[in-house]
Write an enzyme that holds these catalytic residues in place. Structure first.
Site, mmCIF file in Angstrom:
data_model
loop_
_atom_site.group_PDB
_atom_site.id
_atom_site.type_symbol
_atom_site.label_atom_id
_atom_site.label_comp_id
_atom_site.label_asym_id
_atom_site.label_seq_id
_atom_site.Cartn_x
_atom_site.Cartn_y
_atom_site.Cartn_z
ATOM 1 N N LYS A 81 -0.388 -55.443 -8.040
ATOM 2 C CA LYS A 81 0.741 -54.499 -8.075
ATOM 3 C C LYS A 81 1.023 -53.972 -6.669
ATOM 4 O O LYS A 81 0.097 -53.639 -5.926
ATOM 5 C CB LYS A 81 0.387 -53.356 -9.020
ATOM 6 C CG LYS A 81 1.478 -52.327 -9.242
ATOM 7 C CD LYS A 81 0.990 -51.288 -10.269
ATOM 8 C CE LYS A 81 2.057 -50.261 -10.592
ATOM 9 N NZ LYS A 81 1.588 -49.299 -11.623
ATOM 10 N N SER A 157 4.455 -48.802 -15.433
ATOM 11 C CA SER A 157 5.077 -49.260 -14.211
ATOM 12 C C SER A 157 4.546 -50.581 -13.682
ATOM 13 O O SER A 157 5.113 -51.127 -12.719
ATOM 14 C CB SER A 157 4.886 -48.191 -13.130
ATOM 15 O OG SER A 157 3.501 -48.013 -12.855
ATOM 16 N N SER A 181 0.655 -46.969 -17.536
ATOM 17 C CA SER A 181 1.311 -48.040 -16.779
ATOM 18 C C SER A 181 0.567 -49.368 -16.730
ATOM 19 O O SER A 181 1.128 -50.362 -16.269
ATOM 20 C CB SER A 181 1.593 -47.572 -15.349
ATOM 21 O OG SER A 181 2.648 -46.632 -15.345
#
Lengths: 510, 69
Positions: A81, A157, A181
Site C-alpha cells: 500500500k 482504504s 481498511s
C-alpha cells in the site's frame, strides 16, 4: 503449474517453487503480465517496480538453487500500500500533500522485513488519500475498481491491495487498518485479511492516519497465507514506540492438525451487526451458514452482545479524526484545495471535537477493553459479518455517502479496542458479489484466528473463487470460479475513463 | 435555536482551526457535527467511564529510536 496459471495462494506458490515446478522469475513475470492486462481497468498500482521485481525474483531463484530458504515469502510477488515507504520509489499516500522527501530511499520496517524474507515487491498500491475518504477524480491518482464488478468500490482504504490480490496481480499484499481498511477491501474483493493486535506490527515508515489506531497487516487469498505474511513482519522494533515487546509465535504452527475446532467457544453477535435498513438480503442466511460450518467443525457457538458497541464506534471516529487532524492541520490551513474532497470532509471534522472529547473517547475505549475482557473469559472468538452489505456501487456511495455505507460495516469496533480480527469470504449475494465473515480474538491471539480461518477454509472454497473482470457483467451466467483469472476482454480505455469520470464526479459533488 | 447554536459553534471551531471550507463543504461539516454530537454526548453519559482512566500512555523515559536513524 505453468507461469500462465498463476497459483491462487501464496502457500501453493511457495510449494511449487520448492518443488521446482515454477521459478520465481516465471511467477513474478506472470503477475506483471496480468497487471499489464488488467490494471488499466482496476487502478491497483500507483507505481510498479518491474525491473527491481524481476531482479529480486532472479535472486530468489538463485537462492533456491543454492539451497538458501528464507521462508514462505521467498520469491513471492507482493504489493505494498502506498502509505508505506519502499526505497525503490516514491511514497505518495495518494496525496498531493505528502512531502516527496518523506521516506525517500528508505524502507518502512515492515518492508525491510519483507525484503529480508525474500519477498518480491512488485509496486505501490492505490489507497484512499492518507488512508481515509474516497477516490477523487480531480487528483492524479488511479481510480480503484472492484474486479468482481468494476462499477463497484473495492473498499478502502487498502483498495489496491484488495483488488490486486483478488485479480491475481500479486499473491499477497500489505494493507493498513484504522477503521477497517484491511478488512473492508478484503471483504468486498472476496479475499482474506488479518488486522493484527495493535502493537504487534511496528508502524514506523508508514504515513499515519490515527496514531493509536493504525494497524499494518496482510491481505491474501487464505487465512494461512495471512499467517505466513504476518510471521514475516510481526515483532517489536525500537523505532516504533507503540510496538509491543512480545515474542512472535509461529502463526502456522496450529495448522498441522486435522482442522477440528473442538473445544473452541465462539460468540456470535447478530444484534449489533444485522437487521439494518441497508443489509443485503443474503447476508443473514450466508452468515448463518458460516456459523453452522464453524459449529460443524466442532466449535461451540453461543449468542452474545459485544459490549458498548455504539459508544466504541463513536469513540473510534472521534479518535481517528482528531489524531488525523493534528497531523494535517497546518497543511489544511495552507493547502485545503490540494486535499481530496472526502479527505477535507473527514479530516476537517477533527476541528469539531474538543480535547476533552478526545480524552473521553480514550476513557470509553478503556471501559470497553475491560468489558470485552470479561466477554472473552467466556468465549475464544467472536464472529460477525464483516459487513452486512456487499461492495456498494459508486452510485450508491454517492447516494448514501461513505458514512451511510459505514453503518453497514462492522470493523471499526476492533480498531478501537485493539484486538486482532480476521476476515474470510463466506459466500455471495444474489448479484454475485462477495460476503465476508469476521472473527475477532483476544489481544495477541492471531494464531488462533489463523487456525480457525484455516479450518473454515479447508471445508469451504469461497476464498478460491475468481472474479470476472468485465464492467458490470452479470455473474450468474457462468459458475463462479469457472474462469481463469484475467481472461475477460478488456474494456476500451476511453470508455473506462469516461465511466470513472462520470461516477466519481457525482461522488465528489455529494 | 439549537441549530443556530450548532452553526455558530461549528463556525467558531473552523475559524479557530484556521480552516476555510467552501460553503458546500461548511454545510457538510455542519451536518457531520450534528450527526456526531449525540455520539459525543453518549460518551460522557456512560456510567462506567465516570472513574475510568483514559487509554493513554505517557512514559517519562521513552525508548525512542528515530525511524531511518
Amino acid at each position: 503449474m505453468s507461469a500462465s496459471e498463476l497459483a491462487l495462494t501464496l502457500t501453493d506458490a511457495a510449494a511449487a517453487l520448492r518443488a521446482g515446478e515454477l521459478t520465481s522469475t516465471e511467477l513474478v513475470g506472470a503477475a506483471l503480465a496480468r497487471a499489464d492486462a488488467l490494471d488499466e481497468q482496476l487502478g491497483v498500482y500507483v507505481t510498479r517496480f518491474d525491473d527491481c521485481a524481476l531482479e529480486r525474483a532472479e535472486q530468489a531463484d538463485a537462492d533456491f538453487a543454492a539451497g538458501v530458504d528464507r521462508g514462505p515469502l521467498q520469491g513471492i510477488p507482493i504489493g505494498v500500500k502506498d502509505i508505506l515507504a519502499v526505497s525503490e520509489g516514491p511514497t505518495t499516500a495518494n496525496s498531493l500533500i505528502l512531502d516527496p522527501a518523506w521516506g525517500e530511499g528508505r524502507d518502512a520496517i515492515v518492508v525491510e522485513r519483507l525484503k529480508a524474507a525474500g519477498a518480491v515487491i512488485t509496486g505501490k498500491l492505490t489507497t484512499m488519500e492518507f488512508a481515509i475518504g474516497l477516490p477523487d477524480p480531480e487528483k492524479p491518482f488511479p481510480f480503484p475498481r472492484n474486479p468482481w464488478n468494476t462499477d463497484t468500490w473495492p473498499g478502502g482504504s487498502s483498495s489496491g491491495t484488495g483488488a490486486g490480490v483478488a485479480a491475481g496481480l500479486f499473491l499477497a499484499g500489505i494493507g493498513t487498518d484504522t477503521g477497517g481498511s484491511i478488512r473492508i477491501p478484503a471483504a468486498f474483493c472476496g479475499v482474506s485479511g488479518l488486522m493484527p493486535t495493535f502493537g504487534r506490527v511496528p508502524n514506523a515508515g508508514c504515513a499515519p492516519l490515527g496514531y493509536s489506531l493504525d494497524h499494518i497487516g496482510p491481505l491474501a487469498r487464505s487465512a494461512r497465507d495471512c499467517g505466513a505474511m504476518l510471521g514475516a513482519f510481526a515483532g517489536p522494533d525500537p523505532r516504533d514506540p507503540y510496538a509491543v515487546d512480545l515474542p512472535v509465535p509461529d502463526f502456522l504452527a496450529g495448522l498441522a492438525g486435522d482442522g477440528s475446532l473442538a473445544g473452541l467457544r465462539i460468540g456470535v453477535d447478530r444484534a449489533n451487526t444485522l437487521g439494518g435498513e441497508h443489509d443485503d438480503p443474503a447476508t443473514a442466511a450466508v452468515f448463518d451458514a458460516a456459523v453452522a460450518q464453524l459449529s460443524a467443525l466442532g466449535a461451540t457457538v453461543v449468542e452474545l452482545t459485544i459490549p458498548h458497541y455504539a459508544e466504541v464506534v463513536a469513540a473510534l471516529m472521534i479518535t481517528m479524526v482528531s489524531e488525523a487532524f493534528a497531523y494535517h492541520r497546518e497543511d489544511m490551513r495552507e493547502r485545503w484545495g490540494d486535499y481530496c474532497a472526502a479527505t477535507r470532509s473527514f479530516v476537517g471534522a477533527g476541528a469539531l471535537f474538543s480535547g476533552a472529547d478526545y480524552v473521553q473517547a480514550q476513557r470509553v475505549r478503556r471501559v470497553a477493553q475491560r468489558a470485552l475482557a470479561e466477554t472473552f473469559a467466556d468465549v475464544d472468538l467472536i464472529a460477525t459479518p464483516t459487513a452486512a452489505q456487499v461492495s456498494p456501487s459508486y452510485d450508491e456511495l454517492k447516494d448514501r455517502g461513505t458514512r451511510g455505507v459505514m453503518q453497514s460495516i462492522h470493523t471499526s469496533y476492533w480498531d478501537a479496542v485493539g484486538n486482532p480480527a480476521l476476515v474470510v469470504p463466506m459466500g455471495f449475494n444474489a448479484g454475485g458479489l462477495p460476503l465476508s465473515l469476521q472473527l475477532a480474538a483476544r489481544p495477541f491471539e492471531e494464531a488462533l484466528l489463523v487456525r480457525a480461518g484455516d479450518a473454515y477454509q479447508r471445508t469451504t472454497d469461497w476464498h478460491l473463487r475468481i472474479p470476472p473482470l468485465g464492467l458490470a457483467e452479470p455473474l450468474g451466467a457462468e459458475p463462479l470460479g469457472a474462469e481463469p483469472l484475467g481472461l475477460r476482454p478488456r474494456v476500451p480505455s476511453e470508455e473506462l475513463a469516461q465511466r470513472a469520470r462520470s461516477s466519481s464526479a457525482a461522488i465528489a459533488s455529494a | 435555536m439549537a441549530l443556530t447554536n450548532e452553526t455558530a459553534a461549528v463556525d467558531a471551531m473552523l475559524d479557530a482551526a484556521g480552516l476555510s471550507p467552501a460553503p458546500a463543504e461548511r454545510e457538510q461539516l455542519l451536518q457531520m457535527y450534528a450527526l456526531f454530537k449525540p455520539g459525543v454526548e453518549a460518551l460522557y453519559a456512560l456510567p462506567e467511564a465516570r472513574y475510568e482512566a483514559p487509554a493513554l500512555v505517557f512514559q517519562a523515559e521513552p525508548k525512542l529510536t528515530a525511524w531511518g536513524a
